[in-house]
Enzyme design. Structure first.
Site, mmCIF file in Angstrom:
data_model
loop_
_atom_site.group_PDB
_atom_site.id
_atom_site.type_symbol
_atom_site.label_atom_id
_atom_site.label_comp_id
_atom_site.label_asym_id
_atom_site.label_seq_id
_atom_site.Cartn_x
_atom_site.Cartn_y
_atom_site.Cartn_z
ATOM 1 N N ASP A 243 50.910 82.576 23.636
ATOM 2 C CA ASP A 243 51.511 81.488 24.397
ATOM 3 C C ASP A 243 50.347 80.651 24.966
ATOM 4 O O ASP A 243 49.171 80.984 24.796
ATOM 5 C CB ASP A 243 52.438 82.045 25.489
ATOM 6 C CG ASP A 243 53.439 80.989 25.976
ATOM 7 O OD1 ASP A 243 53.219 79.789 25.725
ATOM 8 O OD2 ASP A 243 54.422 81.359 26.647
HETATM 9 C C1 BGC Z 1 55.803 78.347 27.305
HETATM 10 C C2 BGC Z 1 56.213 78.490 25.858
HETATM 11 C C3 BGC Z 1 56.018 77.187 25.131
HETATM 12 C C4 BGC Z 1 54.587 76.756 25.278
HETATM 13 C C5 BGC Z 1 54.247 75.482 24.508
HETATM 14 C C6 BGC Z 1 54.450 77.707 27.468
HETATM 15 O O1 BGC Z 1 54.233 77.371 28.795
HETATM 16 O O2 BGC Z 1 55.805 79.626 27.911
HETATM 17 O O3 BGC Z 1 57.544 78.913 25.779
HETATM 18 O O4 BGC Z 1 56.377 77.336 23.772
HETATM 19 O O5 BGC Z 1 54.311 76.565 26.652
HETATM 20 O O6 BGC Z 1 54.808 74.371 25.075
#
Ligand code: BGC
Length: 716
Positions: A243
């Site tokens: 992530d």
């Molecule tokens: C979130 C993810 C997301 C990623 C990209 C993160 O803060 O936890 O779910 O896909 O950002 O935007």
């Protein structure tokens, strides 16, 4: 394919390989040269065709011309917004989930997006956690069916998926986003992992590691999750991304002293791609050259990424046409689909005195509440390229429908969006008093829901309760429409307000869809994908809990209960009313003695006993009353949404393979034990007992023999 992957890999320098593992976002600190220098195997947040095409042209300047993959959070729409995933889950319909995902994907794919960071497969039993809005609620069976449907739908529409967040992210302590999670392995296997396993089976191209630590080991450096379970037990051969800066966060978790150690731990555990951490690109060359990370580990990660890119056909695809713009959406067609999906997601929680649908004699309606006309809020969090200008609000939907019936609409917001200021209260009470019916639209402004929106209070924020009490005190019939990303604590309101509809964040066409249901042009058919708690102090709360040695007994405080609140939910899991009524009759278990390979088949007559067309979600629950481990009081095992005309009866059959009637041990062994299974069938988790089946032999399956047989039926 493998030969092609290995040939390409054989030509790559170590730096080129590590470049493939790097995922960079649009916006600062993006250096466009990174793309032409081969340092960006993947890109995210490129959400215009012109930017995608520019990056594609730069990537073609690299020596090996390997195309980057373009990712974005496309959860419930790109430009047109469909209801948020938790609402979509309330449709209890894989068809609806597939449809919404397919259309979301089609729009995003049109401007060059290839990969979505969805579906979110995190089961959650805790509405304090704001991200519960992005998932499917509390049930592993519903979650598995819908996660698979979403993976298929996105793929059908042209997007590869990243099932996220692997794993346990939906159970942070205290409901606090990013906090730690403790889930025993058997509980992981039984409850939290099945939706992810379903994503593998449905052919998800990739997975995203979660931010949280699981039982003390951060998911981003967790070899048990990322290698033992995902690869060795399930046979997943796609890639895993971290992530956002998740690898860097291993320092915060206190399991790495510096970036090099974080990078090493993540890749050795099984994270192939570094999203916005820059730790692989900065540290892996050194880690490999010093021998701390074998080059074969990097090679395997690169193979997974190249394999996925080849499967998706990225090497052969023409570049995106930079002239494409997302403003061609919403189209008449996407609006139609968005309205259809939203209609299916509305849950009629209660309807005393049949306040709904709007009765024949109603000549005037007061529409009250700030969320009645909140074009941004109704889209919900993670709305990709959603524009509030595209929204048709609840007020507009009601106005359009009322006009066609000659009904007057008196609109009075009563308060500002956060309902801090009730200067408009008197005007709202006046509007109510001078109307035949009040439709109150309240709930949770979008900013209070989603990522980083954990709440300790789930009562309606601001002075909403005061406004609703004042409306109820007018004595006029009131229907409350809740716009929110999770259940809200209703307290006395459930007694004071006769009719309540949960509308979630219903998306671009939310207004017409809500009006369809309020006026009875559509009959509500949504069911709750999670238990609706009474007070926040009951959380975490879920229907499929284990029995207690001291089951609840009225008048005995030394049994399972609270001394200040009922132990029951306000509305149970699977609950949702209709404007018609249904009856279940003549339930029969086809074959009451079941061996390995058999299927439990339960047939029942489902009748529409009311006066309107309607849809009912027939639900089958089971219980294993005596086992070597304590088993849940009920578990949803099958469901089917059935449309019935007034007076019509259909005999339906719900099926559960015997191999889905077992449970796991901590080592991942799956056990279906010989003995009785109790069966319940009905329209909610309070379904009636209809009999028993007997499993005649114990089945024991070791963890590596439960491999997910992966379907790649279409594009991928
Ligand atoms: C979130 C993810 C997301 C990623 C990209 C993160 O803060 O936890 O779910 O896909 O950002 O935007």
């Amino acid at each position: 394919m493998e030969r092609r992957v290995n040939e390409l890999l054989g030509q790559m320098t170590l730096e080129e390989k590590i470049g493939q593992l790097n995922l960079i976002s649009h916006g600062p600190p993006l250096r466009w040269e990174d793309i032409s220098e081969g340092k960006a195997g993947a890109l995210l947040n490129f959400n215009s065709a012109a930017d995608v095409a520019r990056a594609q042209a730069l990537a073609r300047q690299t020596r090996l011309k390997i195309p980057p993959i373009f990712g974005l959070d496309v959860l419930h729409g790109f430009r047109t917004q469909y209801p948020i995933p938790l609402g979509e889950a309330a449709a209890f319909s894989p068809r609806i989930s597939r449809l919404a995902s397919e259309w979301a994907a089609k729009e995003a794919a049109y401007i060059g997006v290839q990969w979505t960071f969805a579906p979110m497969a995190d089961l959650s039993r805790d509405s304090r956690w704001g991200r519960i809005v992005e998932g499917f609620g509390e049930d592993p069976h519903l979650g598995s069916v819908l996660t698979a449907a979403r993976v298929e739908g996105f793929r059908q529409g042209g997007l590869a998926t990243a099932a996220k967040h692997f794993a346990g992210y939906g159970a942070p302590q205290g409901g606090r986003d990013y906090d730690t999670t403790y889930i025993p392995p058997a509980e992981m296997y039984d409850t939290y992992l099945p939706p992810f396993r379903a994503a593998v089976k449905a052919g998800s191209a990739s997975f995203m590691a979660a931010f949280n630590a699981l039982n003390g080991v951060p998911s981003t450096a967790n070899p048990w999750l990322l290698t033992d379970v995902l690869r060795n037990q399930w046979g997943f051969d796609g890639f895993v991304t971290s992530d956002w800066a998740g690898i860097h966060e291993l320092l915060g978790h206190g399991i790495a002293k510096d970036g090099a150690e974080a990078a090493r731990k993540a890749i050795l555990a099984g994270v192939d791609m570094d999203m916005m951490g820059q730790l692989y690109i900065n540290h892996l060359p050194g880690e490999v050259r010093s021998g701390r990370v074998p080059e074969s580990v990097v090679d395997e990660s690169v193979r997974r990424i190249l394999r996925t890119k080849m499967r998706l056909g990225l090497f052969e695809r023409p570049d995106t046409d930079p002239a494409r713009v997302d403003s061609i959406f919403p189209s008449a067609e996407t609006r139609k689909v968005a309205r259809e999906v939203a209609r299916e997601t509305l849950v009629l929680l209660q309807n005393r005195d049949n306040v709904l649908p709007v009765a024949q004699g109603v000549r005037s309606i007061a529409v009250v509440g700030p969320l009645a006309d909140a074009p941004h809020d109704q889209l919900g969090p993670h709305a990709a390229r959603g524009h509030k200008e595209d929204s048709v609000t609840v007020l507009q939907g009601i106005r359009q429908r009322a006009a066609s019936a000659g009904i007057t609409v008196n609109h009075a917001p009563a308060c500002d969006l956060f309902c801090r200021n009730t200067d408009g209260l008197q005007a709202a009470v006046d509007a109510a008093e001078s109307s035949d019916l009040v439709i109150a639209v309240f709930g949770e402004p979008q900013e209070l829901s989603g990522e980083a929106a954990s709440r300790t209070r789930l009562t309606l924020n601001g002075r909403q309760v005061e406004v609703l009490e004042a409306l109820a005190a007018t004595g006029k019939p009131v229907a409350l429409v809740i716009i929110a990303g999770r259940p809200m604590e209703l307290g006395q309101l459930a007694d004071r307000i006769p009719s309540i509809v949960m509308a979630w964040y219903p998306g671009t066409e939310g207004g017409p869809a809500v009006a369809d249901v309020l006026f009875g042009d559509a009959n509500p058919s949504g069911k709750l994908p999670l238990s609706w708690f009474r007070t926040v102090g009951q959380l975490p709360y879920y229907y499929n809990r284990l029995p207690s040695g001291r089951p609840t007994l009225a008048n005995n405080r030394f049994t399972l209960q609270y001394i200040d609140e009922a132990i029951t939910p306000l509305y149970p899991f699977g609950w949702g009313l209709s404007y018609t009524s249904f009856a279940y009759k003549e339930a029969a278990i086809a074959k009451p003695r079941l061996g390995a390979g058999d299927t439990l088949k339960v047939s029942v007559d489902l009748a529409n006993t009311g006066a309107r067309d309607g849809q009912e979600v027939a639900q089958l629950y089971t219980r294993d009353p005596v086992a070597t481990r304590s088993r849940p009081l009920r578990e949803l095992k099958a469901f089917e949404k059935v449309a019935l005309k007034p007076g019509e009866t259909k005999r339906i059959t719900l099926r559960v393979p015997v191999e889905e009637l077992g449970f796991h041990l901590d080592d991942g062994t799956y056990l279906v034990e010989a003995g009785d299974i109790e069966v319940f069938v009905g329209g909610s988790s309070q379904a009636e007992a209809i009999g028993k089946a007997e499993i005649i032999e114990t089945i024991r399956i070791p963890p590596t023999e439960r491999r997910a047989s992966i379907s790649r039926s279409t594009a991928q």
